[in-house]
Structure formats: C-alpha cells, structure tokens
Design an enzyme around this catalytic site. Structure first.
Site, short mmCIF file in Angstrom:
data_model
loop_
_atom_site.label_atom_id
_atom_site.label_comp_id
_atom_site.label_asym_id
_atom_site.label_seq_id
_atom_site.Cartn_x
_atom_site.Cartn_y
_atom_site.Cartn_z
N GLY A 187 -67.38 -41.20 -72.00
CA GLY A 187 -67.72 -41.14 -73.40
C GLY A 187 -68.99 -40.31 -73.53
O GLY A 187 -69.99 -40.62 -72.85
N ASP A 211 -66.48 -34.06 -77.82
CA ASP A 211 -67.40 -33.89 -76.71
C ASP A 211 -68.26 -32.65 -76.87
O ASP A 211 -69.32 -32.55 -76.26
CB ASP A 211 -66.61 -33.82 -75.39
CG ASP A 211 -66.01 -35.16 -75.02
OD1 ASP A 211 -66.63 -35.86 -74.21
OD2 ASP A 211 -64.96 -35.51 -75.56
#
Length: 365
Positions: free
Chosen positions: A59, A249
């Site tokens: 993450g 991301d």
C-alpha cells in the site's frame, strides 16, 4: 501470532510502527491475512528491503511510513560520529530501500524527506541528526493519519447514502494508517451511520481484494460482497454500482494514474456503463515531474505469483512463460475526479493537479 476472529477490528490495529526501543520496525505481515495475524519485528537492512519486495508491507502510504521508520532504524546502526561517514552510509541505505519497488512514488517521497534531514544539518552532531530523523519519521505517520481522514471526508462528497461501490485491490487501513484512501469514505461513512454496499473485486494474482479488502470491510461491519475482477462488467451492467473507488500509486502531471493491475480495464468498463470512476490518494502520489502515464515505470514481478503462489500445486506447466506486471496506467480521460486530502481535482487534470500541489506547498492562495 494469533488467529483472527470476528471480534478483531483491523482498522484499530497499528500495521506499521516503530518499536518501543526504536531499534526495529514492527509490521503486520499482510501475506498471512486473513487467517493469521502475525507481527514481524525487523531491523536488518535485508529484512526491511524484503518486507517491501515480498509485500509483507504494501500500500503506497504504508510503504512510505515504513520507509521513514526503516531508514531511521538503519541510521541508528551507523557507528560513527563523523558527519561525512554517517551521511554517506545513510544515503547508501536509503538508496537500497528505494530500489525495492519502482512504481509507487511514496517510497521515494518518504526516503527523500529522510535524506533531506541529513543533508540540511551538516553542522549538527550525529545524535542530534538521529533525533531529527526520528521526529521526521513519526511526522510522516502522523501526517498520514490526518491525510487518510481528510481523503475520506472529501470522498464522502462524491457519494450519497445507499450507494453501492465497486473497489479494486486494497486501499484500506492495512495499506495506510487508519481509514485508508479509496475505501476510507466507506469506513468513515459507516461510522456515521451511512449505508453503503461494497463489491470488493479480487484481482489476481495476489488476491488482495479477497484477503484484505473484504476482510477489512467485514470486520468493520460494512455490507460487502466479494467478486472476481472479471465479474465487474456484469455487476455494472446490472446497475448494481453507483461509483467506482480505486487508489493510486503514482499520478502523472496530466492525470494518468498507476494502480494495481486491472484498474485500467475497470475504468474502461465504468466509462462504457456510465459509472463515475474516482481515484483517491494523497498529494504525495502526485508526480508533476512525470509528464504522462507512459513515463511511469511499471514493476514486473516473478511469474510464479501467477503459476503457483496460492496453490498447493502449480496451475500451469513449468515450461510456460508468465508475465506479471504489478500495475497498469489508467488514462486521465477515463477518470471522473481525483480525490486527495487537499481537495477534489477534476478535468482538466493538468491544471487542477498543479493548482492543488501549489496550494498545498503554500505557493498559491
């Protein structure tokens, strides 16, 4: 190590923290969820690096938090009082950690902040620099908690009570520090009594929608249905989804976004079925030095993740080539809005993203 049960609240667990003695980083091993909750205490450079590569911590925001703590822990191991020697070894460590994964910008962002502390204080003693590094690493985590809350608040502005939402991969507390990014609005709204339904899709080969997202939402008491990612078209066609919420991301300057593999296809489906497609993430994922998605490096992982990772026996012949890109890039034209802690950016993203970043830096009113 403990077995997870229905009384555990994953959003109340600290998934990345500095150990009490400040000599290690303590993480939840995400590869063992949902069946086992195991904390790992890591202090060696190789183990910290492998935790990122092997997705024990994952993450984008969580990786950033982890990187801050990891570089500080490694800095404490440098046995010298000479600034030049200390800084040289420190920068070598951060470069090593930064090479673990190329796509998510938060890793580099956090390590650049830690490097900056060292570069900006050449006249301080090493113990003083270490104190500043500890403060910076803790600030990264504290800021992430506030960031997740703000993203969740802003995300609620694009939803309404009773909406059904389609998610992709994992963007919850395990991937961040508290609520998460893309499912943060769902968890925050649920706390406030809003009734959201979620279709959590399970992207291969890592199954993070099943192992992590469905797990987090179930633990929080949210109405969640698990589907495979190739079922998204039918769910949208049936009119069961009012919005898609996905993480990111890296965001290029033009609004193209890199996210878990399969996100781009989901965006194409959403456009066809007229379902709003929202990308949620912190401003730290916005990379104005990256012109378009074509300039984002895409991580390619070991093909054995496809062939054998979750199976007792391989599911393809050993001689068959496997290609395993971890991310794809969603074109900005398919994105309804990009939701950050600083506000909601809408097309044209080339303008709105730059304005947001300037505002967050204090360069604009």
């Amino acid at each position: 190590t403990t077995d997870m049960d229905t009384t555990d609240r994953i959003e109340q667990l600290d998934n990345v923290v500095l150990s009490p003695d400040k000599n290690s980083v303590v993480i939840i091993d995400q590869t063992l969820l949902p069946n086992r909750l195991e904390y790992l205490t890591l202090s060696k450079a190789e183990d910290l690096y492998d935790a990122i590569v092997m997705l024990r911590v994952r993450g984008a925001p969580a990786i950033g938090i982890f990187a801050g703590f990891a570089s500080y822990v490694l800095g404490r191991q440098i046995k010298t009082q000479d600034y030049e020697e200390f800084s040289g070894k420190f920068f070598k460590n951060t470069a090593y950690l930064n090479s673990a994964r190329p796509t998510a910008v938060n890793l580099e962002w956090a390590l650049r902040r830690m490097d900056g502390v060292v570069r900006e204080n050449p006249h301080k003693t090493v113990p003083e620099i270490l104190q500043l590094l500890e403060r910076e690493s803790l600030a990264i985590r504290k800021e992430d908690i506030a960031m997740c809350t703000a993203i969740s608040e802003n995300g609620l502005k694009v939803l309404k009570d009773g909406d059904s939402i389609l998610t992709h991969c994992n963007t919850g507390p395990l991937a961040t520090s508290r609520y998460g990014t893309a499912i943060g609005p769902v968890l925050l709204g649920h706390e406030r009594g809003l009734n959201f339904k979620v279709f959590a899709d399970e992207p291969r080969p890592l199954l993070q929608g099943a192992r992590l997202t469905a797990f987090e939402l179930y633990k929080a008491g949210v109405d969640v249905t698990l589907i495979c990612d190739n079922m998204a078209s039918l769910v949208m066609k049936n009119g069961w989804v009012q919005a898609c919420l996905v993480g990111c991301d890296r965001v290029a300057a033009n609004g193209d976004t890199a996210n878990k593999i399969g996100t781009s296809g989901l965006a194409v489906l959403a456009r066809y079925y007229n379902v709003p497609f929202y990308v949620l993430g912190p401003t730290s994922t916005i990379d104005l030095d990256c012109p378009t998605g074509a300039d984002i490096p895409i991580e390619e992982r070991d093909g054995e993740e496809i062939r054998s990772l979750w199976y007792r026996e391989p599911m393809a012949p050993a001689e068959v080539r496997c290609w395993d890109p971890a991310f794809d890039v969603t074109d900005h034209s398919l994105i309804s809005a990009i939701v950050t802690e600083g506000g909601i950016c809408r097309p044209p993203f080339g303008e709105s993203l730059r304005e947001l970043v300037s505002r967050e830096k204090g360069d604009a009113p």
